[in-house]
Design a protein around this motif. Structure first.
Motif: not given
Length: 799
Positions: A716-741
């Motif tokens: 049914g066109g279901m989507q799952v995100r592929d995220v980029v996560i940089d796991r830091g000791l205190v803070t994670d950097t979490y990157v989400i991208a939606g690509v369309s058109d």
């Protein structure tokens, strides 16, 4: 009748026979036929495990003659996710659950034996659960043939490809999470049986079974808590990596459903630990052990009935009605029976040896049990209210995360303060301990007014909010710091002394485990609110990614210290260059399946051995067989040459013409060489689209990779995100991208305290493992003599 159904039928017969023998033996108080019960139990376990292995084999080999296999897997999936498909829906999940319960029953029967009346009842109840689960599977079997899905299909029809696995389950965490969860649920079957048997025995005037089975109950509960904690953690980490919102918890109905038994199980462990046969919790402890399993069945029934819309709705409907009946049965035995006994017989005295002071350890444990009970109720009401409202008024409502957060937070702070006080308290230092409680309570209240900004508030307030919502919602998350510090300091101080004073290695390890559990719980509470209130995010748009004209220089992300450099764009369809045999039938397979394929759309492949061009059509023979490819039309160009290997897709007609068994009626654009098949012939299962990017914080590279989404056209066109996560000791950097058109919307998040959360989870799991293994009284590796010698006269202090 297929092999799987035969295995289920035999298992049902074995389990039901065992239940019948035990029921008669218990009622008549004789042992006629009881000697066969261990064999029947073992037979049920072996048969159910065999059925589970057979189903797994069908998934591994993608045997689409099985409708359940066809619905939940596909040949393009890696082996791990073909196995995951076994428990992707209700039928396989219940089979897994039933198989584990049968193993639990077999082990418990072998260890404890079933020679006395109480053991017969306990074993009969456990085996009864096995029989019920197996009966559910016979009513709606995971081995039903494909004819159930296609009742109008010709005999022998088997699809050539499966529907595939729910896209959200294509993840390593989801390959592990369900089995771990069902192991936990299955382990609760024994406490349920023991608790129920206890009250049945009491009603019959036989004195109850709980004092004798107290050690067993403790071990089963601890093991279940260990697995359930792991399951909750795995589910949260899955949310963090797959759903693409940068969080681990959202109070989704399915998430709430698994938390309810975890909270109640935690309360139950405290009650059972403090249990005394003639004193504390002599009614409540066995009642809670029985209720825990009933709660599991209730929450499973609710989320698998299809009532709730959830991101986790992998297994709606199906055998929901059978779950509802099981819910009624377990509630009657695990809830109504104990409550009736309590109302009719007695109260649950405290038995504290004449100590009439209110402030004593026993009452602090009472408060802990009550606190966890209230937390359970908050979640249970939040889960059940929409169901009740819908049933009564017909209106659909949902309970937001705000409700859970606002009602749970004060209770959690109270439990942390209680833990700190419990650990710090002793009768001789009562005044000092009370002073400490007062100081940390005051600090908690002060903390509620520190940083009173929207960033630090637990929830937004609304003009017409109730007073409790206004007070709690406007409190600062800083209020969690004092009680967490109090709980950790108190735990380390007290259990540190107990570790040093412990007489044996096992006792030291147990005390270490207790310390880890309570410190881990405090750290988990510390990490969760800050993970959300201190998370920050900012977004930037990248245009031209589709045609390669995007700006590849570093672009500042407005409102943050980050900048992003888009390096490229990728769009990939899977499977890539699949072997023709994975999506097309050979001529031998076509002949073997025969008329069952008549009228279906099929893809076939083979070597061209003859070409005949007529005035109205061109036909191409494959492999010298009776399978031909036909292209209608006057003067149709021949799409292949003799000796060439081709693939063709079209409607397969059996006995369509006298000189051929099968003719695949194709079009020129659906016929081509296997080395370069037409695009519309090869199925596209996954479309992965993303941007290759690098994220900088100042001049420092924080993360790089491909962020985007995977789309599953056949789901049914279901989507799952592929995220980029940089796991830091205190803070994670979490990157989400939606690509369309041709445009990428890139969001960079800072998610703090994820590492602390992971440390807390490891502490919880390691701590309970140590306690479950090395408890001198109820551990798994200590013998009976040591347990008796090490019996603690003040269990609530010890545990």
């Amino acid at each position: 009748m297929n092999v799987g159904t035969v295995l289920l039928g035999l298992a049902f017969g074995a389990a039901l026979s065992g239940v019948g023998i035990l029921g008669r033996a218990y009622a008549a108080e004789d042992d006629a036929g009881v000697e066969y019960v261990p064999k029947l139990t073992a037979a049920a376990a072996v048969l159910l495990v065999s059925a589970l292995l057979h189903l797994t084999y069908q998934f591994v080999t993608t045997d689409y003659s099985n409708a359940y296999v066809w619905e939940n897997t596909a040949s393009y999936l890696p082996l791990l996710y073909r196995i995951t498909g076994v428990y992707a829906a209700n039928e396989g999940s219940v089979l897994l659950w039933a198989a584990i319960v049968s193993i639990v029953a077999m082990i418990a029967g072998a260890v404890r034996g079933i020679s006395d009346q109480h053991a017969k009842l306990v074993h009969g109840l456990t085996l009864g659960l096995v029989a019920y689960f197996t009966g559910m599977l016979l009513a709606q079997s995971p081995f039903a043939s494909i004819r159930t899905a296609f009742p109008g299909a010709p005999p022998g029809f088997v699809p050539t490809s499966g529907q595939g696995l729910n896209a959200l389950l294509v993840d390593p965490y989801m390959a592990i999470h369900p089995p771990v969860m069902f192991i936990s649920y299955a382990l609760l079957a024994m406490p349920f049986a023991i608790g129920t048997a206890h009250f049945v025995s009491l009603f019959r005037g036989n004195g109850g079974v709980f004092p004798t089975w107290h050690g067993s109950v403790t071990r089963w509960l601890r093991l279940s808590w260990l697995f359930l904690t792991a399951a909750v953690a795995l589910g949260g980490l899955w949310s963090y990596t797959v759903l693409g919102w940068g969080g681990i918890w959202a109070w989704d109905p399915v998430e709430t459903a698994i938390l309810i038994p975890w909270l109640f199980l935690t309360a139950t462990l405290h009650a059972v630990t403090a249990y005394e046969p003639t004193g504390r919790y002599r009614v409540l402890a066995p009642a809670m052990t029985a209720t825990a399993f009933a709660l599991v069945v209730y929450t499973t029934s609710v989320v698998r009935s299809g009532v709730f819309r959830s991101v986790h709705s992998f297994a709606d409907g199906g055998i929901g009605a059978a779950f509802l009946v099981l819910m009624g049965l377990t509630a009657a035995l695990g809830v109504v029976l104990p409550v009736t006994y309590w109302l009719l017989e007695t109260d649950d005295g405290d038995g504290d040896g004449g100590d009439d002071r209110w402030l004593r350890r026993a009452n602090l444990v009472h408060l802990a049990v009550l606190g966890f009970g209230l937390l359970t109720f908050v979640s249970l009401w939040g889960l059940s209210f929409p169901l009740l409202r819908n049933a009564i008024t017909g209106l659909e409502v949902s309970v937001e995360a705000r409700y859970y957060n606002l009602w749970s937070y004060p209770l959690v702070l109270g439990l942390l303060l209680l833990l700190g006080f419990y650990m710090d308290y002793d009768a001789d230092g009562r005044t000092r301990a009370l002073a400490g409680l007062g100081v940390f309570t005051a600090a908690t209240i002060v903390g509620a007014f520190v940083f009173p900004s929207e960033t630090w508030q637990l929830a937004s307030t609304r003009p017409n909010d109730a007073l409790v919502y206004e007070l709690v919602g406007s409190a600062s998350a800083a209020s969690v710091l004092p009680p967490v510090a109090y709980a950790i300091l108190g735990t380390v101080k007290r259990t540190g002394g107990r570790i040093r004073a412990a007489a044996s290695r096992d006792a030291k390890l147990k005390e270490t485990g207790i310390t880890l559990i309570h410190v881990g719980a405090a750290l988990l509470v510390l990490s969760l609110p800050f993970m959300y209130v201190l998370a920050g995010q900012a977004s930037v748009m990248a245009t031209g990614v589709g045609d390669g004209s995007m700006d590849t220089t570093r672009q500042a992300v407005p409102g943050s210290d980050y900048s992003v450099r888009v390096l490229g764009h990728s769009r990939t369809e899977f499977p890539q260059d699949p072997a023709v045999g994975t999506y097309a039938l050979s001529t031998d397979q076509v002949v073997r399946r025969g008329s069952s394929l008549n009228g279906s759309v099929q893809t076939v492949h083979g070597t061209v051995t003859d070409i005949r061009e007529g005035p109205r059509a061109t036909v191409v023979q494959l492999d010298g067989s009776s399978v031909w490819v036909g292209l209608a039309g006057n003067g149709t160009a021949t799409p292949a040459t003799t000796g060439e290997r081709i693939v063709a897709r079209g409607r397969l007609m059996w006995n369509f013409v006298p000189s051929a068994d099968a003719v695949v009626l194709a079009r020129a654009e659906t016929v081509g060489p296997t080395a370069d098949p037409p695009e519309n012939v090869v199925p596209t299962r996954v479309v992965a689209e993303g941007v290759s990017l690098a994220v900088y914080e100042g001049d420092r590279l924080r993360a790089s990779g491909i962020a985007g989404q995977r789309r599953y056209p056949e789901q049914g066109g279901m989507q799952v995100r592929d995220v980029v996560i940089d796991r830091g000791l205190v803070t994670d950097t979490y990157v989400i991208a939606g690509v369309s058109d041709g445009t990428a919307s890139i969001t960079v998040k800072q998610v703090p305290f994820v590492t602390l959360m992971r440390v807390a989870i490891v502490a919880l799991l390691l701590g309970m493992s140590l306690v479950a293994l090395f408890d001198p009284r109820h551990g798994a590796v200590t013998d009976t003599a040591i347990r008796a010698a090490a019996r603690d006269t003040s269990p609530e202090v010890a545990d």
